[in-house]
Design an enzyme around this catalytic site. Structure first.
Site, mmCIF file in Angstrom:
data_model
loop_
_atom_site.group_PDB
_atom_site.id
_atom_site.type_symbol
_atom_site.label_atom_id
_atom_site.label_comp_id
_atom_site.label_asym_id
_atom_site.label_seq_id
_atom_site.Cartn_x
_atom_site.Cartn_y
_atom_site.Cartn_z
ATOM 1 C CG PHE A 93 43.205 35.137 41.716
ATOM 2 C CD1 PHE A 93 42.976 35.568 43.003
ATOM 3 C CD2 PHE A 93 45.128 35.139 42.231
ATOM 4 C CE1 PHE A 93 42.948 36.348 43.764
ATOM 5 C CE2 PHE A 93 45.198 36.289 43.698
ATOM 6 C CZ PHE A 93 44.364 36.801 44.711
ATOM 7 C CB VAL A 94 45.142 38.929 38.173
ATOM 8 C CG1 VAL A 94 46.330 40.034 38.255
ATOM 9 C CG2 VAL A 94 45.270 38.244 36.743
ATOM 10 N N GLY A 102 46.491 43.577 31.688
ATOM 11 C CA GLY A 102 46.459 42.020 30.969
ATOM 12 C C GLY A 102 46.877 40.775 31.068
ATOM 13 N N GLY A 104 45.515 38.269 33.383
ATOM 14 C CA GLY A 104 44.308 37.467 33.098
ATOM 15 C C GLY A 104 43.771 37.597 31.786
ATOM 16 C CG ASN A 131 34.222 38.520 40.513
ATOM 17 O OD1 ASN A 131 34.315 39.585 40.307
ATOM 18 N ND2 ASN A 131 34.932 37.106 40.851
ATOM 19 C CE1 TYR A 138 37.639 34.664 32.925
ATOM 20 C CE2 TYR A 138 35.239 34.425 34.419
ATOM 21 C CZ TYR A 138 36.539 34.762 34.415
ATOM 22 O OH TYR A 138 38.019 33.822 35.134
#
Length: 167
Positions: A93-94, A102, A104, A131, A138
């Protein structure tokens, strides 16, 4: 040692004093994932799980300009097929104010480095199917979906019932 410059991001292992921050970040993640009703961990639960006699997980805290920007909570899994442990990312989580910097990606790179340094055979995680921003993130890192696999879970009353079931 001087304080980091305001534009820098620092990743560090969590320490015991971070438990309230970790809970705060977990709750923010739960709100984002529309699962806040499931975020019931207490400070005592988190302290025992992360810093008790048999830690169940580890946390990396990301700080940007000296402020808590995000976290990654992970633990060791195991692959019988590889005959090696793996790194399982439970939460990444950010905070919204720090997205696009950057952070994450830095957390994911550090987790990959940890996995390799420990001799792990894989690095994996789950993502909610709705999501789209996370899925795109990813995919950009080279992650591939595990088609044909569906996560199964037993919790709460169902877990209690299963444990009490006769053979």
């Amino acid at each position: 040692m001087s304080a980091p410059a305001p534009s820098t991001t620092v990743l560090r292992p969590a320490h015991q004093d971070d438990v309230p921050l970790i809970l705060e970040l977990v709750r923010e993640l739960a709100v984002y994932e529309r699962l806040e009703h499931e975020a019931v961990a207490t400070a005592a639960d988190m302290h025992a799980a992360l810093f008790g006699p048999r830690p169940a997980a580890e946390v990396l805290v990301a700080e940007h300009g000296g402020q808590a920007a995000g976290f990654a909570l992970f633990f060791t899994s195991f692959s019988t097929f590889l005959g090696k442990p793996g790194l399982y990312l439970e939460d990444l989580f950010v905070r919204p104010a720090y997205r696009g910097l950057g952070i994450g990606r830095r957390l994911m790179v550090e987790l990959a480095r940890i996995a390799l340094a420990r001799g792990y055979g894989r690095f994996e995680w789950s993502v909610l199917d709705w999501n789209a921003p996370a899925i795109a993130f990813y995919r950009g890192l080279g992650a591939q979906p595990m088609d044909g696999w569906t996560v199964q879970r037993v919790t709460g009353a169902a877990l209690q019932a299963l444990a009490g079931a006769s053979d």
